[in-house]
Motif scaffolding. Structure first.
Motif, PDB file in Angstrom:
ATOM      1  N   LEU A 121       0.867  -1.182   0.000  1.00  0.00           N
ATOM      2  CA  LEU A 121       0.000   0.000   0.000  1.00  0.00           C
ATOM      3  C   LEU A 121       0.898   1.224   0.000  1.00  0.00           C
ATOM      4  CD1 LEU A 121      -2.782   1.458   0.419  1.00  0.00           C
ATOM      5  CD2 LEU A 121      -2.389   1.195   2.880  1.00  0.00           C
ATOM      6  N   THR A 122       0.772   2.071  -1.010  1.00  0.00           N
ATOM      7  CA  THR A 122       1.661   3.231  -1.101  1.00  0.00           C
ATOM      8  C   THR A 122       0.890   4.542  -1.004  1.00  0.00           C
ATOM      9  OG1 THR A 122       1.600   3.440  -3.529  1.00  0.00           O
ATOM     10  CG2 THR A 122       3.225   1.919  -2.578  1.00  0.00           C
ATOM     11  N   GLY A 123       1.621   5.566  -0.548  1.00  0.00           N
ATOM     12  CA  GLY A 123       1.092   6.916  -0.455  1.00  0.00           C
ATOM     13  C   GLY A 123       2.047   7.900  -1.099  1.00  0.00           C
ATOM     14  N   ALA A 124       1.795   9.179  -0.866  1.00  0.00           N
ATOM     15  CA  ALA A 124       2.514  10.236  -1.571  1.00  0.00           C
ATOM     16  C   ALA A 124       4.011  10.214  -1.322  1.00  0.00           C
ATOM     17  CB  ALA A 124       1.938  11.594  -1.176  1.00  0.00           C
ATOM     18  N   GLY A 125       4.448   9.668  -0.178  1.00  0.00           N
ATOM     19  CA  GLY A 125       5.873   9.637   0.119  1.00  0.00           C
ATOM     20  C   GLY A 125       6.684   8.828  -0.866  1.00  0.00           C
ATOM     21  N   VAL A 126       6.047   7.908  -1.572  1.00  0.00           N
ATOM     22  CA  VAL A 126       6.760   7.115  -2.578  1.00  0.00           C
ATOM     23  C   VAL A 126       7.135   7.970  -3.785  1.00  0.00           C
ATOM     24  CG1 VAL A 126       6.433   5.246  -4.262  1.00  0.00           C
ATOM     25  CG2 VAL A 126       5.826   4.890  -1.883  1.00  0.00           C
ATOM     26  N   SER A 127       6.377   9.032  -4.034  1.00  0.00           N
ATOM     27  CA  SER A 127       6.571   9.820  -5.248  1.00  0.00           C
ATOM     28  C   SER A 127       7.333  11.119  -5.043  1.00  0.00           C
ATOM     29  CB  SER A 127       5.209  10.132  -5.888  1.00  0.00           C
ATOM     30  OG  SER A 127       4.578   8.941  -6.328  1.00  0.00           O
ATOM     31  N   THR A 128       7.675  11.460  -3.811  1.00  0.00           N
ATOM     32  CA  THR A 128       8.357  12.734  -3.596  1.00  0.00           C
ATOM     33  C   THR A 128       9.721  12.773  -4.288  1.00  0.00           C
ATOM     34  OG1 THR A 128       9.164  11.917  -1.456  1.00  0.00           O
ATOM     35  CG2 THR A 128       7.172  13.269  -1.441  1.00  0.00           C
ATOM     36  N   ASP A 129      10.400  11.625  -4.372  1.00  0.00           N
ATOM     37  CA  ASP A 129      11.693  11.598  -5.059  1.00  0.00           C
ATOM     38  C   ASP A 129      11.547  11.713  -6.572  1.00  0.00           C
ATOM     39  OD1 ASP A 129      13.089  11.456  -2.714  1.00  0.00           O
ATOM     40  OD2 ASP A 129      13.414   9.297  -2.780  1.00  0.00           O
ATOM     41  N   SER A 130      10.321  11.693  -7.061  1.00  0.00           N
ATOM     42  CA  SER A 130      10.062  11.957  -8.479  1.00  0.00           C
ATOM     43  C   SER A 130       9.641  13.408  -8.707  1.00  0.00           C
ATOM     44  CB  SER A 130       8.960  11.020  -8.998  1.00  0.00           C
ATOM     45  OG  SER A 130       9.397   9.680  -8.996  1.00  0.00           O
ATOM     46  N   GLY A 131       9.719  14.210  -7.655  1.00  0.00           N
ATOM     47  CA  GLY A 131       9.409  15.633  -7.785  1.00  0.00           C
ATOM     48  C   GLY A 131       7.960  15.996  -7.554  1.00  0.00           C
ATOM     49  N   ILE A 132       7.171  15.056  -7.040  1.00  0.00           N
ATOM     50  CA  ILE A 132       5.758  15.329  -6.752  1.00  0.00           C
ATOM     51  C   ILE A 132       5.613  15.541  -5.248  1.00  0.00           C
ATOM     52  CG2 ILE A 132       3.407  14.425  -6.845  1.00  0.00           C
ATOM     53  CD1 ILE A 132       4.236  12.852  -9.319  1.00  0.00           C
ATOM     54  N   PRO A 133       5.191  16.715  -4.810  1.00  0.00           N
ATOM     55  CA  PRO A 133       5.108  16.983  -3.370  1.00  0.00           C
ATOM     56  C   PRO A 133       3.982  16.206  -2.723  1.00  0.00           C
ATOM     57  CG  PRO A 133       4.170  18.808  -4.598  1.00  0.00           C
ATOM     58  CD  PRO A 133       4.758  17.867  -5.614  1.00  0.00           C
ATOM     59  N   ASP A 134       4.074  16.062  -1.404  1.00  0.00           N
ATOM     60  CA  ASP A 134       3.009  15.374  -0.684  1.00  0.00           C
ATOM     61  C   ASP A 134       2.254  16.354   0.205  1.00  0.00           C
ATOM     62  OD1 ASP A 134       4.767  15.818   1.370  1.00  0.00           O
ATOM     63  OD2 ASP A 134       5.111  13.719   1.849  1.00  0.00           O
ATOM     64  N   TYR A 135       1.192  15.847   0.825  1.00  0.00           N
ATOM     65  CA  TYR A 135       0.362  16.690   1.679  1.00  0.00           C
ATOM     66  C   TYR A 135       0.849  16.740   3.119  1.00  0.00           C
ATOM     67  CZ  TYR A 135      -3.455  17.616  -1.586  1.00  0.00           C
ATOM     68  OH  TYR A 135      -4.210  18.073  -2.615  1.00  0.00           O
ATOM     69  N   ARG A 136       1.328  15.616   3.632  1.00  0.00           N
ATOM     70  CA  ARG A 136       1.515  15.510   5.085  1.00  0.00           C
ATOM     71  C   ARG A 136       2.916  15.095   5.504  1.00  0.00           C
ATOM     72  NH1 ARG A 136      -3.158  13.052   3.548  1.00  0.00           N
ATOM     73  NH2 ARG A 136      -5.071  14.148   4.106  1.00  0.00           N
ATOM     74  N   GLY A 137       3.893  15.185   4.608  1.00  0.00           N
ATOM     75  CA  GLY A 137       5.257  14.845   4.987  1.00  0.00           C
ATOM     76  C   GLY A 137       5.802  15.817   6.021  1.00  0.00           C
ATOM     77  N   PRO A 138       6.859  15.418   6.735  1.00  0.00           N
ATOM     78  CA  PRO A 138       7.396  16.265   7.797  1.00  0.00           C
ATOM     79  C   PRO A 138       7.891  17.621   7.313  1.00  0.00           C
ATOM     80  CG  PRO A 138       8.836  14.382   7.358  1.00  0.00           C
ATOM     81  CD  PRO A 138       7.563  14.126   6.630  1.00  0.00           C
ATOM     82  N   ASP A 139       8.259  17.731   6.028  1.00  0.00           N
ATOM     83  CA  ASP A 139       8.756  19.001   5.486  1.00  0.00           C
ATOM     84  C   ASP A 139       7.739  19.706   4.602  1.00  0.00           C
ATOM     85  OD1 ASP A 139      11.279  18.563   6.690  1.00  0.00           O
ATOM     86  OD2 ASP A 139      11.842  17.240   5.021  1.00  0.00           O
ATOM     87  N   SER A 140       6.508  19.190   4.544  1.00  0.00           N
ATOM     88  CA  SER A 140       5.499  19.763   3.663  1.00  0.00           C
ATOM     89  C   SER A 140       4.815  20.958   4.326  1.00  0.00           C
ATOM     90  CB  SER A 140       4.436  18.714   3.315  1.00  0.00           C
ATOM     91  OG  SER A 140       5.012  17.628   2.640  1.00  0.00           O
ATOM     92  N   PRO A 141       4.563  22.039   3.560  1.00  0.00           N
ATOM     93  CA  PRO A 141       3.812  23.158   4.119  1.00  0.00           C
ATOM     94  C   PRO A 141       2.349  22.762   4.291  1.00  0.00           C
ATOM     95  CG  PRO A 141       4.170  23.476   1.768  1.00  0.00           C
ATOM     96  CD  PRO A 141       4.945  22.248   2.155  1.00  0.00           C
ATOM     97  N   PRO A 142       1.601  23.502   5.115  1.00  0.00           N
ATOM     98  CA  PRO A 142       0.178  23.194   5.274  1.00  0.00           C
ATOM     99  C   PRO A 142      -0.562  23.334   3.939  1.00  0.00           C
ATOM    100  CG  PRO A 142       0.932  24.720   6.968  1.00  0.00           C
ATOM    101  CD  PRO A 142       2.034  24.609   5.967  1.00  0.00           C
ATOM    102  N   ARG A 143      -1.412  22.379   3.627  1.00  0.00           N
ATOM    103  CA  ARG A 143      -2.162  22.416   2.383  1.00  0.00           C
ATOM    104  C   ARG A 143      -3.612  22.063   2.662  1.00  0.00           C
ATOM    105  NH1 ARG A 143       1.739  22.587  -1.684  1.00  0.00           N
ATOM    106  NH2 ARG A 143       3.708  21.529  -1.249  1.00  0.00           N
ATOM    107  N   ASN A 144      -4.499  22.664   1.875  1.00  0.00           N
ATOM    108  CA  ASN A 144      -5.928  22.406   2.018  1.00  0.00           C
ATOM    109  C   ASN A 144      -6.482  21.889   0.703  1.00  0.00           C
ATOM    110  OD1 ASN A 144      -6.298  23.427   4.761  1.00  0.00           O
ATOM    111  ND2 ASN A 144      -5.829  25.426   3.871  1.00  0.00           N
ATOM    112  N   PRO A 145      -6.519  20.576   0.516  1.00  0.00           N
ATOM    113  CA  PRO A 145      -7.025  20.028  -0.744  1.00  0.00           C
ATOM    114  C   PRO A 145      -8.492  20.341  -0.928  1.00  0.00           C
ATOM    115  CG  PRO A 145      -6.769  18.309   0.908  1.00  0.00           C
ATOM    116  CD  PRO A 145      -6.138  19.535   1.490  1.00  0.00           C
ATOM    117  N   MET A 146      -8.880  20.529  -2.177  1.00  0.00           N
ATOM    118  CA  MET A 146     -10.272  20.817  -2.491  1.00  0.00           C
ATOM    119  C   MET A 146     -11.143  19.601  -2.208  1.00  0.00           C
ATOM    120  SD  MET A 146     -11.913  22.268  -6.044  1.00  0.00           S
ATOM    121  CE  MET A 146     -11.029  23.802  -5.834  1.00  0.00           C
ATOM    122  N   THR A 147     -12.308  19.827  -1.670  1.00  0.00           N
ATOM    123  CA  THR A 147     -13.247  18.745  -1.409  1.00  0.00           C
ATOM    124  C   THR A 147     -14.202  18.571  -2.585  1.00  0.00           C
ATOM    125  OG1 THR A 147     -14.927  20.148  -0.375  1.00  0.00           O
ATOM    126  CG2 THR A 147     -13.160  19.302   1.057  1.00  0.00           C
TER     127      THR A 147
END
Length: 293
Positions: A35-61
């Protein structure tokens, strides 16, 4: 050396350093669902929502998208600029390692919460895109589907010069889910379904939406076919991913989590590895031949 925590039994265990051999030992001889989440793709240049270095983000509902034309226009304007960044992203060592482990018969399949298609691009064959992918758009009225590239051409025709202006004014800062930070979206023209005039939406499960039941059942079946569950790069904050960890635990199947920072499922894990996913998965794959882009 990789930092990890082991849990036995609940509550959440304390953190102790263990070698990668501990993860190999837990998974050795077992068929593994991943089971994978956004952390698998950060090394491909795609930011994540909740990583320790990620800024606060509010995804659209989902409710915002369908209920407010201002939110919807803002989304499509940002996505018009940002989706090509996701489309051009390439698999990293973590994606390629999982594909190699699948070819070796260790991994039975991947359930991903990501919408970036990087597991497929990286060579994995059995992939469940739990939340859909960025590459398709569907009409909420008639269910007609078109490619994101086709929609891009239509949006470009309806908004001549918008992309060039956005790049010249602000440059491009890409956020998760294939959107970009574009401050001025008031003039953007949204297009509708060319078949019925209905509302177009990315074929992605938004916050507030329900994952289609057949897809969920397929994912449960994949976990049931495995002897262990490996979670990689997910904080397990949302129920759509956490339920598979709970399902594995209920079945008595060992659970290992590889993620930087705390996870909602840590107390359910037999092993928690506090490390990056790319290097850890590459270590698991060892000398297996790589494939993919």
């Amino acid at each position: 050396m990789i930092d990890a925590v082991t849990s036995s039994p609940r509550p959440l265990p304390r953190t102790t350093p263990v070698p990668l051999d501990a993860l190999r030992s837990l998974l050795d001889g077992r068929r593994v669902a991943v089971l994978t989440g956004a952390g698998v793709s950060t090394d491909s240049g795609i930011p994540d929502y909740r990583g320790p270095d990620s800024p606060p983000r509010n995804p659209m509902t989902f409710q915002q998208f369908v209920g407010d034309p201002v939110f919807r226009r803002r989304y499509w304007a940002r996505n018009h600029i940002g989706w090509r960044h996701m489309d051009s992203a390439r698999p990293n060592d973590g994606h390629r390692a999982l594909a190699a482990l699948e070819r070796a018969g260790t991994v039975v399949g991947v359930i991903t919460q990501n919408v970036d298609l990087l597991h497929t691009k990286g060579g994995s064959r059995s992939v469940i895109d739990l939340h859909g992918t960025y590459a398709q758009v569907r009409c909420l009225a008639c269910d007609h589907r078109i490619s994101r590239f086709t929609l891009h051409e239509r949006l470009t025709g309806a908004n001549p010069g918008f992309a060039e202006s956005a790049h010249a004014t602000t440059g491009v800062e890409v956020a998760p889910d294939a959107d970009a930070v574009v401050p001025d979206t008031d003039s953007f023209v949204v297009v509708d379904c060319d078949r019925c005039g209905g509302m177009l939406k990315p074929d992605i499960v938004y916050f507030g939406e329900i994952v289609p039941r057949p897809r969920v059942e397929h994912a449960y079946a994949l976990v049931d076919a495995a002897d262990a569950l490996l979670v990689a790069g997910s904080s397990l904050t949302v129920q759509s991913g956490l339920r598979f960890v709970r399902h594995a635990r209920k079945r008595g199947v060992p659970v290992a989590i590889v993620n930087r920072g705390p996870c909602r499922g840590d107390a359910l894990a037999d092993l928690k590895v506090e490390a990056g996913t790319s290097e850890t998965l590459r270590g698991l794959a060892g000398g297996l031949p790589a494939d993919g882009n």
